[in-house]
Motif scaffolding. Structure first.
Motif, short mmCIF file in Angstrom:
data_model
loop_
_atom_site.label_atom_id
_atom_site.label_comp_id
_atom_site.label_asym_id
_atom_site.label_seq_id
_atom_site.Cartn_x
_atom_site.Cartn_y
_atom_site.Cartn_z
N GLY A 40 0.83 -1.19 0.00
CA GLY A 40 0.00 0.00 0.00
C GLY A 40 0.86 1.24 0.00
O GLY A 40 1.92 1.28 0.65
N VAL A 41 0.42 2.27 -0.72
CA VAL A 41 1.14 3.54 -0.76
C VAL A 41 0.86 4.31 0.52
O VAL A 41 -0.28 4.34 1.01
N VAL A 42 1.90 4.93 1.07
CA VAL A 42 1.79 5.70 2.31
C VAL A 42 1.89 7.19 1.98
O VAL A 42 2.80 7.61 1.26
N PHE A 88 11.34 -1.38 0.14
CA PHE A 88 11.02 -0.53 1.29
C PHE A 88 9.97 0.51 0.92
O PHE A 88 9.72 0.80 -0.25
N GLY A 89 9.35 1.07 1.97
CA GLY A 89 8.52 2.26 1.80
C GLY A 89 7.04 2.06 1.61
O GLY A 89 6.34 3.02 1.25
N TYR A 90 6.52 0.85 1.90
CA TYR A 90 5.10 0.58 1.68
C TYR A 90 4.45 -0.10 2.88
O TYR A 90 5.14 -0.61 3.76
N ALA A 91 3.14 -0.10 2.90
CA ALA A 91 2.39 -0.79 3.96
C ALA A 91 2.07 -2.21 3.54
O ALA A 91 2.02 -2.51 2.34
N ASP A 92 1.85 -3.10 4.50
CA ASP A 92 1.50 -4.50 4.24
C ASP A 92 2.45 -5.12 3.22
O ASP A 92 2.03 -5.83 2.31
N ASN A 93 3.71 -4.84 3.39
CA ASN A 93 4.71 -5.20 2.39
C ASN A 93 5.75 -6.18 2.94
O ASN A 93 6.07 -7.16 2.29
N ILE A 94 6.23 -5.92 4.14
CA ILE A 94 7.26 -6.76 4.74
C ILE A 94 6.71 -7.46 5.97
O ILE A 94 6.05 -6.83 6.81
N ALA A 95 6.92 -8.76 6.07
CA ALA A 95 6.44 -9.53 7.22
C ALA A 95 7.01 -8.94 8.50
O ALA A 95 8.21 -8.67 8.59
N ALA A 121 8.07 8.19 -0.95
CA ALA A 121 8.66 7.57 -2.13
C ALA A 121 9.34 6.26 -1.72
O ALA A 121 10.42 6.27 -1.12
N GLY A 122 8.66 5.16 -2.03
CA GLY A 122 9.23 3.86 -1.73
C GLY A 122 10.19 3.41 -2.82
O GLY A 122 10.53 4.16 -3.74
N GLY A 132 6.15 -5.97 9.64
CA GLY A 132 5.89 -4.53 9.65
C GLY A 132 6.86 -3.74 8.79
O GLY A 132 7.99 -4.16 8.55
N ASP A 133 6.40 -2.59 8.33
CA ASP A 133 7.19 -1.71 7.47
C ASP A 133 7.56 -0.44 8.20
O ASP A 133 6.68 0.26 8.75
N GLN A 134 8.84 -0.11 8.22
CA GLN A 134 9.31 1.10 8.87
C GLN A 134 9.34 2.23 7.84
O GLN A 134 10.05 2.14 6.83
N ILE A 135 8.57 3.27 8.11
CA ILE A 135 8.40 4.37 7.17
C ILE A 135 9.21 5.57 7.63
O ILE A 135 9.13 5.98 8.79
N ASP A 136 9.98 6.14 6.71
CA ASP A 136 10.82 7.29 7.01
C ASP A 136 10.18 8.55 6.42
O ASP A 136 10.02 8.67 5.20
N ILE A 137 9.81 9.49 7.28
CA ILE A 137 9.19 10.73 6.83
C ILE A 137 10.10 11.49 5.87
O ILE A 137 9.63 12.24 5.00
#
Length: 285
Positions: A114-116, A222-229, A136-137, A231-236
């Motif tokens: 999913g796009v964040v 990197f950079g998306y939701a529901d992407n990596i088992a 930007a993933g 959890g996904d760490q998002i960098d602002i």
């Protein structure tokens, strides 16, 4: 507003009267301030695309509310389905560190990216009505990545039939009903015969359907939701503006997550981003 760093005169007065925490050497009163919540605490919008879980289980308004202040599960349906959530504080953009943890139900060989999007409360009114910036993933700018993408979904007849869609690139398709879920896949609370969702389309190059009995959808880097088992760490710091240029944000108050891939995976059904929690990494101990 970050309550950890804001002390009102009322709190100070209360502390003086109640005799709460004191510094042993200076005897200065240190007021007790309510802790911020690591989880998102507010739901502003839940507009899923049609899908096999919509109108039951994880695809209802109650499901969207289930991830407030705790873990739950909510499905966003097919491409474009989204949810808008808010924190009870500003999530600070930490230098050289990820800031938000988004958990879904991704597995090592099956991701539903999913796009964040993130937003700062620039006008300080507590509402997500400022500017959304896309994170930007790893797939940003690659073949199959399309910004300003739109899909219109049409309510089927009968209501539990296949849902047809058309996009702004001249393509059409179906969200196909299956034997496992017989309810209407078109959200019950959407009025009208059709609705249009807008956002960013991600490449479907990670999906392999060569073996119908074992469909895989590998995670992006990197950079998306529901992407990596796990959890996904998002960098602002990865936020970009409408022109694709990096934007410097000191912090964010709101987050939008949107299913990023339009894919009919036959026996598996449509690709749909799911969420179980969204948290501020700086508050996770």
């Amino acid at each position: 507003m970050n309550t950890r760093h804001y002390l009102t005169s009322a709190l100070i007065a209360t502390a003086l009267l109640s005799g709460c925490k004191k510094d042993g050497e200076t005897a200065a009163v240190i007021p007790e301030v309510p802790e911020n919540t690591a989880f998102v605490t507010r739901l502003f919008e839940y507009v899923p695309a049609p899908g096999q879980f919509i109108n039951l289980g994880s695809g209802r308004m109650e499901s969207a509310q289930s991830i407030l202040k705790k873990e739950g599960i909510v499905s966003l349906g097919a491409w474009g389905g989204y949810i808008v959530l808010g924190f009870d504080h500003t999530v600070i953009n930490r230098k050289d560190l990820p800031d938000i943890l988004v958990k879904g139900n991704a597995q090592s060989n099956f991701a539903e990216p999913g796009v964040v999007w993130v937003m700062k409360d620039e006008n300080k009114n507590g509402q997500p009505d400022d500017i959304w910036y896309e994170i930007a993933g790893s797939e940003f700018g690659k073949a199959g990545y399309i910004r300003n993408y739109e899909v219109t979904y049409t309510k089927p007849t009968p209501v539990n039939g296949d849902v047809s869609w058309k996009d702004n690139k001249g393509n059409t398709g179906l969200i196909e009903a299956n034997t496992f879920h017989s309810q209407s896949y078109f959200p019950d609370w959407i009025s009208g015969a059709e609705y249009t969702l807008k956002g960013t389309l991600l490449p479907s190059s990670n999906i392999n359907m060569m073996n119908p009995a074992f469909v895989t959808s590998l995670p992006f880097a990197f950079g998306y939701a529901d992407n990596i088992a796990g959890g996904d760490q998002i960098d602002i710091a990865k936020a970009i503006d409408k022109d694709g240029k990096n934007i410097s944000l000191t912090g964010i108050d709101f987050i939008k997550i949107q299913t990023g891939i339009q894919a009919n995976m036959k026996s598996v059904g449509e690709l749909s981003t799911e969420l179980t929690s969204v948290t501020d990494l700086s508050l996770i101990k």
